[in-house]
Design a protein around this motif. Structure first.
Motif, short mmCIF file in Angstrom:
data_model
loop_
_atom_site.label_atom_id
_atom_site.label_comp_id
_atom_site.label_asym_id
_atom_site.label_seq_id
_atom_site.Cartn_x
_atom_site.Cartn_y
_atom_site.Cartn_z
N VAL A 8 14.22 65.55 142.52
CA VAL A 8 12.87 65.12 142.16
C VAL A 8 11.86 65.86 143.03
O VAL A 8 11.82 65.65 144.25
CB VAL A 8 12.69 63.61 142.31
N GLU A 9 11.06 66.69 142.39
CA GLU A 9 10.03 67.44 143.11
C GLU A 9 8.72 66.65 143.17
O GLU A 9 8.43 65.85 142.27
CB GLU A 9 9.74 68.78 142.44
N SER A 10 7.96 66.91 144.21
CA SER A 10 6.63 66.33 144.33
C SER A 10 5.80 67.22 145.24
O SER A 10 6.33 68.13 145.88
CB SER A 10 6.70 64.91 144.89
N GLY A 11 4.50 66.94 145.29
CA GLY A 11 3.63 67.67 146.20
C GLY A 11 2.75 68.71 145.54
O GLY A 11 1.92 69.33 146.20
N LEU A 27 5.58 71.32 149.07
CA LEU A 27 6.40 70.70 148.03
C LEU A 27 7.63 70.05 148.66
O LEU A 27 8.17 70.56 149.64
CB LEU A 27 6.83 71.73 147.00
N SER A 28 8.05 68.95 148.05
CA SER A 28 9.27 68.27 148.48
C SER A 28 10.22 68.17 147.30
O SER A 28 9.79 68.05 146.15
CB SER A 28 8.96 66.87 148.99
N CYS A 29 11.48 68.21 147.61
CA CYS A 29 12.54 68.03 146.61
C CYS A 29 13.53 67.04 147.19
O CYS A 29 14.28 67.38 148.12
CB CYS A 29 13.20 69.36 146.29
N THR A 87 16.28 65.96 151.65
CA THR A 87 15.03 66.55 151.17
C THR A 87 14.94 68.02 151.56
O THR A 87 15.29 68.40 152.69
CB THR A 87 13.82 65.80 151.73
N TYR A 90 12.07 71.25 151.48
CA TYR A 90 10.63 71.46 151.43
C TYR A 90 10.31 72.92 151.14
O TYR A 90 11.10 73.82 151.44
CB TYR A 90 10.00 71.08 152.77
N TYR A 143 10.14 74.41 140.51
CA TYR A 143 11.38 73.66 140.36
C TYR A 143 12.28 73.88 141.56
O TYR A 143 12.35 74.98 142.10
CB TYR A 143 12.15 74.13 139.13
N THR A 168 7.16 70.44 139.37
CA THR A 168 5.87 69.94 139.79
C THR A 168 4.85 71.07 139.61
O THR A 168 5.13 72.22 139.96
CB THR A 168 5.90 69.42 141.24
#
Length: 124
Positions: A5-8, A20-22, A78, A80, A95, A118
């Protein structure tokens, strides 16, 4: 069940930064290589960076060298991607991807597991 799950992502001005975080689940991060890819509108998905599983060594595509940094925290499951000095050409959906083992490549076909992506938009 394997999940990434990516975010940021977000909208940032040229010259700005994003991290970005994964977050991964369903497998042991330390045993997997992790790649970051991006896809701009109308273009193929390209590899940006990867980190090997055992020695933690990393590689970057030429266009981001010196600006992006990949890192991982196995305890937090995680990975980054710190992105600095962002340019409009960095715009795209980012991705993260994973594959068990030690060998890593920028070939997207190499990776078994993918996140949903993201969006990163660099624009003034």
């Amino acid at each position: 069940q394997v999940q990434l799950v990516e975010s940021g992502g977000g909208l940032v001005q040229p010259g700005g930064s994003l991290k970005l975080s994964c977050v991964v689940s369903g497998f042991t991060l330390a045993d997997h290589v992790i790649g970051w890819f991006r896809q701009a509108p109308g273009k193929e998905r390209e590899g940006v960076s990867f980190m090997r599983s055992r020695d933690g060594s990393s590689a970057y595509v030429d266009s981001v060298k010196g600006r992006f940094t990949i890192s991982r925290d196995n305890a937090k499951d995680t990975v980054y991607l710190q992105m600095n000095s962002l340019k409009p050409e960095d715009t795209g959906v980012y991705y993260c991807a994973a594959r068990w083992g030690a060998l890593a490549t920028f070939d997207r076909a190499w990776y078994d597991y993918w996140g949903q992506g993201t969006q990163v938009t660099v624009s003034s």
